[in-house]
Design a protein around this motif. Sequence first.
Motif, PDB file in Angstrom:
ATOM      1  N   PHE A  27       0.761  -1.367  -0.082  1.00  0.00           N
ATOM      2  CA  PHE A  27      -0.106   0.145  -0.097  1.00  0.00           C
ATOM      3  C   PHE A  27       0.944   1.248  -0.041  1.00  0.00           C
ATOM      4  O   PHE A  27       0.520   2.256  -0.739  1.00  0.00           O
ATOM      5  CB  PHE A  27      -1.003   0.144   1.207  1.00  0.00           C
ATOM      6  CG  PHE A  27      -1.755  -1.075   1.210  1.00  0.00           C
ATOM      7  CD1 PHE A  27      -2.522  -1.460   0.014  1.00  0.00           C
ATOM      8  CD2 PHE A  27      -2.477  -1.811   2.262  1.00  0.00           C
ATOM      9  CE1 PHE A  27      -3.517  -2.318  -0.244  1.00  0.00           C
ATOM     10  CE2 PHE A  27      -3.556  -2.664   2.216  1.00  0.00           C
ATOM     11  CZ  PHE A  27      -4.084  -3.070   0.961  1.00  0.00           C
ATOM     12  N   ALA A  28       2.067   1.246   0.703  1.00  0.00           N
ATOM     13  CA  ALA A  28       3.070   2.486   0.539  1.00  0.00           C
ATOM     14  C   ALA A  28       3.580   2.476  -0.900  1.00  0.00           C
ATOM     15  O   ALA A  28       3.533   3.696  -1.350  1.00  0.00           O
ATOM     16  CB  ALA A  28       4.152   2.127   1.613  1.00  0.00           C
ATOM     17  N   ASP A  29       3.622   1.402  -1.464  1.00  0.00           N
ATOM     18  CA  ASP A  29       4.165   1.624  -2.848  1.00  0.00           C
ATOM     19  C   ASP A  29       2.923   2.070  -3.763  1.00  0.00           C
ATOM     20  O   ASP A  29       3.225   2.983  -4.868  1.00  0.00           O
ATOM     21  CB  ASP A  29       4.722   0.152  -3.263  1.00  0.00           C
ATOM     22  CG  ASP A  29       6.084  -0.280  -2.958  1.00  0.00           C
ATOM     23  OD1 ASP A  29       6.488   0.514  -2.389  1.00  0.00           O
ATOM     24  OD2 ASP A  29       6.305  -1.527  -2.985  1.00  0.00           O
ATOM     25  N   PHE A  30       1.727   1.844  -3.471  1.00  0.00           N
ATOM     26  CA  PHE A  30       0.808   2.369  -4.287  1.00  0.00           C
ATOM     27  C   PHE A  30       0.482   3.869  -3.978  1.00  0.00           C
ATOM     28  O   PHE A  30       0.182   4.435  -5.040  1.00  0.00           O
ATOM     29  CB  PHE A  30      -0.553   1.617  -3.835  1.00  0.00           C
ATOM     30  CG  PHE A  30      -0.589   0.124  -4.320  1.00  0.00           C
ATOM     31  CD1 PHE A  30       0.117  -0.257  -5.578  1.00  0.00           C
ATOM     32  CD2 PHE A  30      -1.728  -0.655  -3.854  1.00  0.00           C
ATOM     33  CE1 PHE A  30      -0.070  -1.715  -6.106  1.00  0.00           C
ATOM     34  CE2 PHE A  30      -1.775  -1.952  -4.459  1.00  0.00           C
ATOM     35  CZ  PHE A  30      -1.078  -2.296  -5.430  1.00  0.00           C
ATOM     36  N   ALA A  31       0.738   4.203  -2.757  1.00  0.00           N
ATOM     37  CA  ALA A  31       0.614   5.637  -2.483  1.00  0.00           C
ATOM     38  C   ALA A  31       1.587   6.324  -2.981  1.00  0.00           C
ATOM     39  O   ALA A  31       1.128   7.620  -3.593  1.00  0.00           O
ATOM     40  CB  ALA A  31       0.286   5.617  -0.774  1.00  0.00           C
ATOM     41  N   HIS A  32       2.779   5.813  -3.282  1.00  0.00           N
ATOM     42  CA  HIS A  32       4.080   6.523  -4.049  1.00  0.00           C
ATOM     43  C   HIS A  32       3.693   6.495  -5.195  1.00  0.00           C
ATOM     44  O   HIS A  32       4.207   7.720  -5.954  1.00  0.00           O
ATOM     45  CB  HIS A  32       5.348   5.768  -3.474  1.00  0.00           C
ATOM     46  CG  HIS A  32       6.569   6.380  -4.099  1.00  0.00           C
ATOM     47  ND1 HIS A  32       7.030   7.691  -3.694  1.00  0.00           N
ATOM     48  CD2 HIS A  32       7.171   5.941  -5.339  1.00  0.00           C
ATOM     49  CE1 HIS A  32       8.104   7.913  -4.580  1.00  0.00           C
ATOM     50  NE2 HIS A  32       8.124   6.845  -5.195  1.00  0.00           N
ATOM     51  N   GLY A  33       3.431   5.675  -5.873  1.00  0.00           N
ATOM     52  CA  GLY A  33       3.303   5.526  -7.370  1.00  0.00           C
ATOM     53  C   GLY A  33       1.960   6.361  -7.686  1.00  0.00           C
ATOM     54  O   GLY A  33       2.093   6.897  -8.909  1.00  0.00           O
ATOM     55  N   LEU A  34       1.056   6.596  -7.126  1.00  0.00           N
ATOM     56  CA  LEU A  34      -0.131   7.491  -7.486  1.00  0.00           C
ATOM     57  C   LEU A  34      -0.052   9.045  -6.933  1.00  0.00           C
ATOM     58  O   LEU A  34      -0.782   9.774  -7.462  1.00  0.00           O
ATOM     59  CB  LEU A  34      -1.393   6.737  -7.011  1.00  0.00           C
ATOM     60  CG  LEU A  34      -1.738   5.222  -7.594  1.00  0.00           C
ATOM     61  CD1 LEU A  34      -2.807   4.768  -6.849  1.00  0.00           C
ATOM     62  CD2 LEU A  34      -2.110   5.248  -8.892  1.00  0.00           C
ATOM     63  N   ARG A  35       0.931   9.213  -6.179  1.00  0.00           N
ATOM     64  CA  ARG A  35       0.780  10.437  -5.481  1.00  0.00           C
ATOM     65  C   ARG A  35       0.839  11.667  -6.477  1.00  0.00           C
ATOM     66  O   ARG A  35       0.219  12.650  -6.460  1.00  0.00           O
ATOM     67  CB  ARG A  35       1.801  10.611  -4.491  1.00  0.00           C
ATOM     68  CG  ARG A  35       1.706  11.795  -3.693  1.00  0.00           C
ATOM     69  CD  ARG A  35       2.800  11.816  -2.441  1.00  0.00           C
ATOM     70  NE  ARG A  35       2.369  10.696  -1.496  1.00  0.00           N
ATOM     71  CZ  ARG A  35       3.014   9.780  -1.231  1.00  0.00           C
ATOM     72  NH1 ARG A  35       4.133   9.691  -1.639  1.00  0.00           N
ATOM     73  NH2 ARG A  35       2.449   8.795  -0.380  1.00  0.00           N
TER      74      ARG A  35
END
Length: 212
Positions: A27-35
Amino acid sequence: MRNFNELTEPEILALAISLEEEDERIFADFAHGLRESFPGSAAVFEQMRTEESSHRRRLQNLYQQKFGEHIPLIRRQDVKGFVERRPVWLRRPLSLKAARSAASSIEQETGQFYERAAARTSDASIRRLLDDLAQEERSHQNKAEELTESARGKGAGGREKEAQRKLFLLQIVQPGLAGLMDGSVSTLAPVFAAAFATHSTHAAFLVGLAAS
């Protein structure tokens, strides 16, 4: 590789800790990739990461109370029955649809794990925590939808849709047109891309004329 039904209570808790840590990082990767393109949805995934971190700490505290400080590393790939996940770093560029679909699958699988784990546990405090986490995982999908609406808002939602449309044009339509110019793709590719991006038969018709 072990069967799930062969795991002891300490091993079940150790596996649960590993699962929560992995979900937290995903979920941290998703947040970073979509920010950059989808800040509202990135905020949703950041909130989900925080919740998974809380789950992990509760599991760690209970494990250490029951079985001591050392927690063995037991991973999902060490136990039969888990779905193979595609690494996030291979999902580049990361699409909003792919991230949400993956998150839904993660929540469903983790919830089912807790239900099975609770059914196999005789210790009352362990079973209670696993039951609680199963309930929380079942509610995550609805909560994620609510968080998406509250974090994005009407204006943010419109901006995210526009960003998604622009990304599609840059990643699909523009390369298709470039490929058409050098003869590496069919003339149908930009027509389909334009129709999908604009939902307009007139726009697709104009692209088709230009490509012919």
